[in-house]
Write a protein that holds these residues in place. Structure first.
Motif, PDB file in Angstrom:
ATOM      1  N   GLY A   1      11.390   5.875   3.460  1.00 16.99           N
ATOM      2  CA  GLY A   1      12.422   5.064   3.783  1.00 16.99           C
ATOM      3  C   GLY A   1      13.314   5.580   4.869  1.00 16.99           C
ATOM      4  O   GLY A   1      13.949   4.625   5.679  1.00 16.99           O
ATOM      5  N   LEU A   2      13.560   6.859   4.922  1.00 18.69           N
ATOM      6  CA  LEU A   2      14.447   7.385   5.732  1.00 18.69           C
ATOM      7  C   LEU A   2      13.886   8.346   6.885  1.00 18.69           C
ATOM      8  O   LEU A   2      14.642   9.261   7.454  1.00 18.69           O
ATOM      9  CB  LEU A   2      15.582   8.490   4.845  1.00 18.69           C
ATOM     10  N   GLY A   3      12.492   8.167   7.035  1.00 15.53           N
ATOM     11  CA  GLY A   3      11.816   9.227   7.953  1.00 15.53           C
ATOM     12  C   GLY A   3      12.376   9.027   9.267  1.00 15.53           C
ATOM     13  O   GLY A   3      12.091   9.996  10.215  1.00 15.53           O
ATOM     14  N   SER A   4      12.882   7.813   9.553  1.00 15.19           N
ATOM     15  CA  SER A   4      13.273   7.844  11.027  1.00 15.19           C
ATOM     16  C   SER A   4      14.534   8.294  11.534  1.00 15.19           C
ATOM     17  O   SER A   4      15.082   8.286  12.654  1.00 15.19           O
ATOM     18  CB  SER A   4      13.095   6.279  11.447  1.00 15.19           C
ATOM     19  N   TRP A   5      15.277   8.630  10.249  1.00 17.58           N
ATOM     20  CA  TRP A   5      16.767   9.069  10.419  1.00 17.58           C
ATOM     21  C   TRP A   5      17.155  10.339   9.969  1.00 17.58           C
ATOM     22  O   TRP A   5      17.803  11.271  10.704  1.00 17.58           O
ATOM     23  CB  TRP A   5      17.721   8.221   9.496  1.00 17.58           C
TER      24      TRP A   5
ATOM     25  N   ASP B   1       0.785  -1.166  -0.032  1.00 13.00           N
ATOM     26  CA  ASP B   1       0.045  -0.207  -0.035  1.00 13.00           C
ATOM     27  C   ASP B   1       1.073   1.254   0.164  1.00 13.00           C
ATOM     28  O   ASP B   1       0.502   2.438  -0.677  1.00 13.00           O
ATOM     29  CB  ASP B   1      -0.953  -0.027   1.237  1.00 13.00           C
ATOM     30  N   GLU B   2       1.963   1.251   0.698  1.00 18.92           N
ATOM     31  CA  GLU B   2       2.598   2.194   0.597  1.00 18.92           C
ATOM     32  C   GLU B   2       3.473   2.700  -0.598  1.00 18.92           C
ATOM     33  O   GLU B   2       3.733   3.926  -0.941  1.00 18.92           O
ATOM     34  CB  GLU B   2       4.033   2.141   1.795  1.00 18.92           C
ATOM     35  N   ILE B   3       3.896   1.625  -1.336  1.00 21.74           N
ATOM     36  CA  ILE B   3       4.421   1.887  -2.654  1.00 21.74           C
ATOM     37  C   ILE B   3       3.568   2.323  -3.477  1.00 21.74           C
ATOM     38  O   ILE B   3       3.694   3.240  -4.296  1.00 21.74           O
ATOM     39  CB  ILE B   3       5.082   0.235  -3.325  1.00 21.74           C
TER      40      ILE B   3
END
Length: 328
Positions: free
Chosen positions: A283-287, A2-4
């Motif tokens: 993909g990088l939201g946590s960093w 769903d995210e893709i």
């Protein structure tokens, strides 16, 4: 999964976005300058900003939409004349220096408190103050319409009506360039690009032809500025050096001196740009934060532009022989 799908849908939406159409139109104008005439205009954002201000201020003053659009075009014409009269008799990079400086002057004048009652200063002009005349022209019914995964309101700022008008204007510009560049006038422009001394020796007024190209490309740029602010607001800081940088990337990606290069370049550029940004946020939201994502996106655009200039200066649709003059 769903995210893709969500990421791909957001990227797909950029293909028909009014902003994409605005950059395509600005790149068409820049193509008249650089691709067909060889003029190094590094301040296309200045043309877009004067067009946006001309349209917004005229509409707020009570002008109907058609008149406000003509005033935006007149503002672009005046800006081109002010730039061209002292510089077009010069060679080399003088025009590039003047245009990038003039675009910054326009931006700072827009931010200035001296003209704040007309331009809104650094805050700019709110969209609701100048959009009503445009939205009143819509022939679409109320409500929403879904076309595949794309679902928008029919009327309003971020609407199908705005998209239809924006891309119709782009198609008209493509038709104009197709007719102009296949005329004797257009062939003279290409001759100036290749060897202006030879064209001058044939008795042609090179200065006048350059001025005409600068004015016409500037008018297209000013109309692109109108398209850019129709779904949003007029903010001077949003129409600065980065805008010119993106417009050049769009043009070189699609191919200078080609008819559909600016359109293809704009659609491909913003599709990939949105794909990268949304992908990095996911993909990088946590960093990294949103600001860092924008900075990384700008870095990637810069790298892309360098690679284009080095390895494929003719772009996707272009012919390398068309740009041979730039290597002299």
């Amino acid at each position: 999964m769903d995210e893709i799908i969500r990421i791909l849908t957001q990227a797909l939406a950029e293909l028909v976005a009014p902003t994409t159409a605005a950059y395509a139109l600005a790149a068409i104008g820049l193509n008249l300058h650089f691709g067909y005439t060889g003029l190094l205009n590094m301040g296309q954002a200045g043309f877009m900003l004067v067009g946006a201000y001309g349209f917004g201020i005229a509409t707020i003053a009570g002008a109907p939409f058609a008149l406000a659009l003509l005033i935006a075009a007149a503002a672009g014409t005046l800006f081109a004349l002010v730039l061209g009269i002292p510089t077009l008799k010069l060679r080399g990079d003088y025009l590039a220096i003047v245009t990038i400086s003039a675009a910054e002057i326009i931006r700072w004048l827009g931010r200035s408190t001296v003209f704040q009652q007309w331009t809104g200063g650094a805050s700019g002009l709110l969209g609701k103050s100048y959009k009503e005349t445009f939205q009143a022209l819509s022939f679409l019914p109320g409500g929403r319409t879904a076309v595949g995964p794309l679902d928008y309101i029919n009327n309003g700022s971020d609407s199908w009506w705005t998209r239809l008008f924006a891309w119709a204007l782009v198609l008209l510009a493509v038709l104009f360039v197709w007719l102009a560049t296949r005329s004797p006038w257009g062939r003279v422009l290409k001759g100036i690009r290749e060897d202006e001394d030879a064209v001058r020796a044939l008795g042609k007024n090179v200065y006048a032809m350059k001025m005409q190209a600068l004015v016409l490309g500037g008018v297209l740029g000013s109309l692109a500025g109108v398209l850019y602010v129709l779904p949003s607001a007029i903010a001077p800081d949003a129409m600065g050096r980065t805008m010119t940088f993106f417009t050049w990337t769009v043009l070189l990606l699609g191919g200078a001196a080609t008819l559909f290069g600016p359109v293809l370049g704009s659609m491909l550029f913003f599709f990939v740009y949105m794909l990268l940004r949304t992908g990095m946020r996911t993909g990088l939201g946590s960093w990294v934060g949103a600001t860092q994502v924008e900075q990384i996106g700008g870095l990637l655009v810069g790298v892309t532009l360098m690679l284009l200039v080095v390895f494929r200066p003719q772009g996707i649709l272009g012919n390398k022989k068309e740009l041979a003059f730039h290597g002299r």
